[in-house]
Enzyme design. Structure first.
Site, PDB file in Angstrom:
ATOM      1  N   ASP A  10      37.021 -16.191  48.387  1.00 43.73           N
ATOM      2  CA  ASP A  10      37.321 -14.784  48.172  1.00 43.73           C
ATOM      3  C   ASP A  10      37.510 -14.554  46.660  1.00 43.73           C
ATOM      4  OD1 ASP A  10      39.467 -12.482  49.871  1.00 43.73           O
ATOM      5  OD2 ASP A  10      38.803 -12.376  47.782  1.00 43.73           O
ATOM      6  N   GLU A  53      40.296 -31.902  22.510  1.00 46.47           N
ATOM      7  CA  GLU A  53      40.261 -32.984  23.493  1.00 46.47           C
ATOM      8  C   GLU A  53      38.850 -33.105  24.048  1.00 46.47           C
ATOM      9  OE1 GLU A  53      42.250 -32.250  27.304  1.00 46.47           O
ATOM     10  OE2 GLU A  53      43.382 -30.698  26.265  1.00 46.47           O
ATOM     11  N   CYS A  56      46.386 -30.261  25.279  1.00 43.26           N
ATOM     12  CA  CYS A  56      46.321 -28.911  24.700  1.00 43.26           C
ATOM     13  C   CYS A  56      47.339 -28.689  23.583  1.00 43.26           C
ATOM     14  CB  CYS A  56      46.550 -27.862  25.781  1.00 43.26           C
ATOM     15  SG  CYS A  56      45.368 -27.954  27.106  1.00 43.26           S
ATOM     16  N   THR A 102      38.834 -22.816  36.103  1.00 40.50           N
ATOM     17  CA  THR A 102      39.645 -22.547  34.902  1.00 40.50           C
ATOM     18  C   THR A 102      38.944 -22.997  33.615  1.00 40.50           C
ATOM     19  OG1 THR A 102      40.815 -24.672  34.957  1.00 40.50           O
ATOM     20  CG2 THR A 102      41.758 -22.895  36.271  1.00 40.50           C
ATOM     21  N   SER A 133      50.303 -30.912  38.078  1.00 37.50           N
ATOM     22  CA  SER A 133      50.241 -30.530  36.662  1.00 37.50           C
ATOM     23  C   SER A 133      51.031 -29.237  36.425  1.00 37.50           C
ATOM     24  CB  SER A 133      48.789 -30.376  36.197  1.00 37.50           C
ATOM     25  OG  SER A 133      48.198 -29.197  36.697  1.00 37.50           O
ATOM     26  N   HIS A 163      51.087 -21.334  26.444  1.00 36.93           N
ATOM     27  CA  HIS A 163      49.830 -22.021  26.739  1.00 36.93           C
ATOM     28  C   HIS A 163      49.318 -21.443  28.057  1.00 36.93           C
ATOM     29  CE1 HIS A 163      46.770 -24.865  27.642  1.00 36.93           C
ATOM     30  NE2 HIS A 163      47.420 -25.365  28.682  1.00 36.93           N
ATOM     31  N   ASN A 185      40.326 -21.325  30.063  1.00 36.91           N
ATOM     32  CA  ASN A 185      41.183 -22.238  29.289  1.00 36.91           C
ATOM     33  C   ASN A 185      40.394 -22.822  28.111  1.00 36.91           C
ATOM     34  OD1 ASN A 185      43.118 -24.026  28.434  1.00 36.91           O
ATOM     35  ND2 ASN A 185      43.246 -25.197  30.347  1.00 36.91           N
ATOM     36  N   SER A 245      49.166 -31.488  28.657  1.00 39.77           N
ATOM     37  CA  SER A 245      49.375 -32.446  29.747  1.00 39.77           C
ATOM     38  C   SER A 245      49.631 -33.832  29.182  1.00 39.77           C
ATOM     39  CB  SER A 245      48.142 -32.492  30.646  1.00 39.77           C
ATOM     40  OG  SER A 245      48.126 -31.366  31.471  1.00 39.77           O
TER      41      SER A 245
HETATM   42  P1  HMG Z   1      43.298 -24.345  43.992  1.00 42.25           P
HETATM   43  O1  HMG Z   1      44.019 -25.305  44.837  1.00 42.25           O
HETATM   44  O2  HMG Z   1      41.832 -24.283  44.149  1.00 42.25           O
HETATM   45  O3  HMG Z   1      43.847 -22.876  44.161  1.00 42.25           O
HETATM   46  O4  HMG Z   1      43.548 -24.681  42.473  1.00 42.25           O
HETATM   47  P2  HMG Z   1      44.978 -22.327  45.159  1.00 42.25           P
HETATM   48  O5  HMG Z   1      44.503 -22.465  46.556  1.00 42.25           O
HETATM   49  O6  HMG Z   1      46.331 -22.906  44.797  1.00 42.25           O
HETATM   50  O7  HMG Z   1      44.934 -20.796  44.763  1.00 42.25           O
HETATM   51  C1  HMG Z   1      45.341 -20.400  43.487  1.00 42.25           C
HETATM   52  C2  HMG Z   1      46.210 -19.153  43.648  1.00 42.25           C
HETATM   53  O8  HMG Z   1      45.387 -18.111  44.192  1.00 42.25           O
HETATM   54  C3  HMG Z   1      47.392 -19.308  44.633  1.00 42.25           C
HETATM   55  O9  HMG Z   1      48.425 -18.521  44.125  1.00 42.25           O
HETATM   56  C4  HMG Z   1      46.848 -18.663  45.920  1.00 42.25           C
HETATM   57  O10 HMG Z   1      47.868 -18.170  46.766  1.00 42.25           O
HETATM   58  C5  HMG Z   1      46.045 -17.527  45.320  1.00 42.25           C
HETATM   59  P3  HMG Z   1      49.943 -19.079  44.064  1.00 42.25           P
HETATM   60  O11 HMG Z   1      50.333 -19.349  45.469  1.00 42.25           O
HETATM   61  O12 HMG Z   1      49.840 -20.364  43.254  1.00 42.25           O
HETATM   62  O13 HMG Z   1      50.704 -18.026  43.372  1.00 42.25           O
HETATM   63  N1  HMG Z   1      44.972 -16.993  46.205  1.00 42.25           N
HETATM   64  C6  HMG Z   1      44.704 -15.685  46.335  1.00 42.25           C
HETATM   65  N2  HMG Z   1      45.291 -14.587  45.799  1.00 42.25           N
HETATM   66  C7  HMG Z   1      44.776 -13.368  46.129  1.00 42.25           C
HETATM   67  N3  HMG Z   1      43.700 -13.225  46.974  1.00 42.25           N
HETATM   68  C8  HMG Z   1      43.109 -14.295  47.519  1.00 42.25           C
HETATM   69  C9  HMG Z   1      43.601 -15.603  47.212  1.00 42.25           C
HETATM   70  N4  HMG Z   1      43.244 -16.861  47.573  1.00 42.25           N
HETATM   71  C10 HMG Z   1      44.098 -17.713  46.935  1.00 42.25           C
HETATM   72  N5  HMG Z   1      42.071 -14.139  48.333  1.00 42.25           N
HETATM   73  C11 HMG Z   1      44.758 -25.179  40.480  1.00 42.25           C
HETATM   74  C12 HMG Z   1      44.553 -24.168  41.601  1.00 42.25           C
HETATM   75  C13 HMG Z   1      45.580 -24.559  39.372  1.00 42.25           C
HETATM   76  C14 HMG Z   1      45.474 -26.403  41.049  1.00 42.25           C
HETATM   77  C15 HMG Z   1      43.364 -25.608  39.914  1.00 42.25           C
HETATM   78  O14 HMG Z   1      42.697 -24.510  39.326  1.00 42.25           O
HETATM   79  C16 HMG Z   1      43.414 -26.745  38.924  1.00 42.25           C
HETATM   80  O15 HMG Z   1      43.446 -27.926  39.281  1.00 42.25           O
HETATM   81  N6  HMG Z   1      43.352 -26.413  37.591  1.00 42.25           N
HETATM   82  C17 HMG Z   1      43.354 -27.413  36.528  1.00 42.25           C
HETATM   83  C18 HMG Z   1      44.740 -27.887  36.176  1.00 42.25           C
HETATM   84  C19 HMG Z   1      45.562 -26.805  35.526  1.00 42.25           C
HETATM   85  O16 HMG Z   1      45.060 -25.853  34.963  1.00 42.25           O
HETATM   86  N7  HMG Z   1      46.903 -26.997  35.525  1.00 42.25           N
HETATM   87  C20 HMG Z   1      47.800 -26.071  34.874  1.00 42.25           C
HETATM   88  C21 HMG Z   1      49.027 -26.773  34.307  1.00 42.25           C
HETATM   89  S1  HMG Z   1      48.587 -28.176  33.326  1.00 42.25           S
HETATM   90  C22 HMG Z   1      48.043 -27.478  31.835  1.00 42.25           C
HETATM   91  O17 HMG Z   1      48.214 -26.324  31.585  1.00 42.25           O
HETATM   92  C23 HMG Z   1      47.355 -28.411  30.879  1.00 42.25           C
HETATM   93  C24 HMG Z   1      45.850 -28.220  30.761  1.00 42.25           C
HETATM   94  O18 HMG Z   1      45.553 -27.085  29.990  1.00 42.25           O
HETATM   95  C25 HMG Z   1      45.214 -29.494  30.168  1.00 42.25           C
HETATM   96  C26 HMG Z   1      45.737 -30.008  28.833  1.00 42.25           C
HETATM   97  O19 HMG Z   1      46.881 -29.864  28.452  1.00 42.25           O
HETATM   98  O20 HMG Z   1      44.908 -30.650  28.177  1.00 42.25           O
HETATM   99  C27 HMG Z   1      45.178 -28.027  32.119  1.00 42.25           C
END
Ligand code: HMG
Length: 447
Positions: free
Chosen positions: A30, A82, A119, A162, A210, A243, A327, A363
């Site tokens: 969706d 990175e 990051c 992302t 994360s 961030h 990102n 991270s």
């Molecule tokens: P996911 O499991 O595919 O997504 O990945 P989800 O199922 O958790 O859905 C995301 C959100 O959308 C949820 O909201 C759902 O409810 C909502 P929440 O419950 O969390 O508030 N949702 C909807 N909302 C409205 N209508 C809909 C609908 N469907 C779902 N129809 C995840 C999410 C972030 C885990 C993934 O994108 C990921 O693995 N990302 C990469 C890691 C990341 O960004 N981590 C962030 C913290 S770490 C960081 O910031 C460091 C980084 O930049 C790296 C570095 O430092 O080098 C990543």
């Protein structure tokens, strides 16, 4: 001595993937998951002739031209990334080589390096430059700090939505026009394995964990900052750039930060009639029961008018560019700073003298918090950016084209740059131009 960011430039990858229209249907998801859940509309990607060097060099070139700088005015070039493609030769040498193609003079006198810590290395590079100037080692010269990344995940990884690519160039100098950096900082740092790239291009990531690590380290950094300066109050800051791996992450971090900072304050008392007082650990038998009550309080808090007014004034504006680009890893918090100031300029606000609380994260993991004081020249600096034009001019990829672009930038793929036609035309910019005899990447300025 006043030291801070004198000028910024931002360079987005020239390709765009629409998450709701193009990515969501191909993934069978969706669109609301991306636009409402993660808070992202589109990702930026590099065209086939772009990479971390071209994006960084093009941002730095525009910045130097706009500020009337020559190589002799720059005493160091620090690159945070990175996405490096070389374990020895730093990206800053490539960027200096590009800039030497278009300026008289060279950067032989300039100290160059590359910083790595996920990051947060963008902010660490700012620190290095700041400390160099404060130590009086700069001989009146400025530092060029460039955060540049192509943030790709493996196909079908949960992080794929992302992704993003772009560079932020920042000029660190005495008597800055944009913001002064506070000498005070707070840190939250721990050995974590939530997101890493052990000799591999795409991250191994435990996405949900994360997010927890981000919040835990950010909380530590805020408390460490408070140990220096005393309690912070959300109303002390005109903008709070975080961030931003995706705006939904910032939504969570801001709520926790607000809850922490308003505890035992008049804000908590005023909110009490509407949503009760914050739960205290000592009122509960177990951590789990406390966490549940704290979660419920946070949900109520974020629904309250008082919180929503604060969030839409201090945090929401910082997400304006991130929502459209994804990102950019090391550049992400610096994009958030620019996004917030840009919205303020568009709204005709006068922020000079106001303070920002800048909350960086990487991270692995480390968070850092410091304050910035907005300078009198901020509006002119932000007005000089051309980011709206760049975003508008991006080429909109179909899903099949996105798959090709992902392959082209995948170091292990058999699909090379020459196998895919460029989607846009280079115009007065540095472009990737093939490999040299020792495997080095080569670059040319296309006039
Ligand atoms: P996911 O499991 O595919 O997504 O990945 P989800 O199922 O958790 O859905 C995301 C959100 O959308 C949820 O909201 C759902 O409810 C909502 P929440 O419950 O969390 O508030 N949702 C909807 N909302 C409205 N209508 C809909 C609908 N469907 C779902 N129809 C995840 C999410 C972030 C885990 C993934 O994108 C990921 O693995 N990302 C990469 C890691 C990341 O960004 N981590 C962030 C913290 S770490 C960081 O910031 C460091 C980084 O930049 C790296 C570095 O430092 O080098 C990543």
């Amino acid at each position: 001595m006043t030291v801070g960011i004198d000028a910024v430039e931002i360079r987005t990858g020239k390709l765009r993937l629409d998450l709701a229209e193009t990515f969501a249907p191909a993934q069978g998801e969706d669109p609301g998951k991306y636009t409402k859940g993660l808070g992202l509309y589109a990702s930026s990607f590099p065209d086939v002739y772009e990479d971390i060097v071209t994006m960084g060099a093009n941002a730095a070139h525009r910045l130097m031209d706009r500020k009337g700088l020559e190589p002799r005015d720059i005493g160091r070039i620090d690159v945070a990334t990175e996405s490096a493609f070389d374990n020895s030769k730093p990206v800053s040498t490539y960027i200096a080589g590009c800039l030497e193609q278009v300026y008289d003079g060279d950067f032989h006198h300039a100290n160059k390096g590359e910083r790595k810590f996920a990051c947060i290395s963008g902010t660490q590079s700012l620190d290095d430059a700041y400390n160099w100037i404060r130590a009086g080692r700069n001989r009146g010269r400025a530092a060029l700090v460039i955060a540049t990344d192509t943030a790709l995940y493996a196909r079908d990884d949960s992080g794929e939505a992302t992704q993003g690519a772009g560079a932020v160039a920042m000029l660190l100098a005495e008597d800055p026009d944009l913001v002064e950096l506070s000498p005070e900082q707070g840190y939250g740092s721990a050995d974590e394995t939530d997101f890493l790239k052990p000799q591999q291009q795409f991250p191994s990531v435990d996405g949900k964990r994360s997010m927890q690590v981000y919040l835990a380290r950010m909380r530590e950094a805020i408390m460490d900052y408070e140990s220096v300066l005393g309690p912070i109050h959300p109303e002390d800051y005109v903008l709070i750039p975080f961030h931003t791996p995706f705006p939904g992450m910032v939504r969570r971090a801001a709520a926790l930060g607000y809850r922490h900072a308003t505890r035992d304050t008049e804000v908590e008392e005023k909110l009490a009639a509407e949503i009760g007082r914050q739960p205290r650990r000592e009122e509960f038998d177990s951590d789990e029961a406390y966490r549940e009550a704290a979660g419920e309080y946070t949900d109520d808090l974020t629904e309250s008018d008082r919180y929503q007014e604060w969030y839409s004034r201090c945090v929401e504006p910082t997400l304006s560019i991130s929502r459209q680009v994804g990102n950019w890893y090391t550049g992400s918090v610096h994009v958030a700073r620019i996004g917030g100031l840009k919205v303020a300029l568009e709204n005709g606000e006068n922020l000079a003298g106001g303070r920002m609380l800048v909350c960086s994260y990487g991270s692995g993991a480390q968070a850092e918090v410091h304050a910035e004081t907005i300078q009198a020249g901020w509006a002119e600096e932000i007005a000089a950016l051309d980011i709206d034009d760049q975003l508008e001019d991006r080429y909109d990829l179909t899903f099949e084209e996105y798959e090709q672009v992902h392959d082209v930038h995948n170091h292990d793929s058999d699909i090379g740059v020459s196998d895919v036609e460029q989607f846009t035309q280079p115009d007065a910019e540095f472009v990737f131009d093939g490999w040299g005899r020792m495997g080095e990447r080569k670059y040319t300025y296309v006039g």
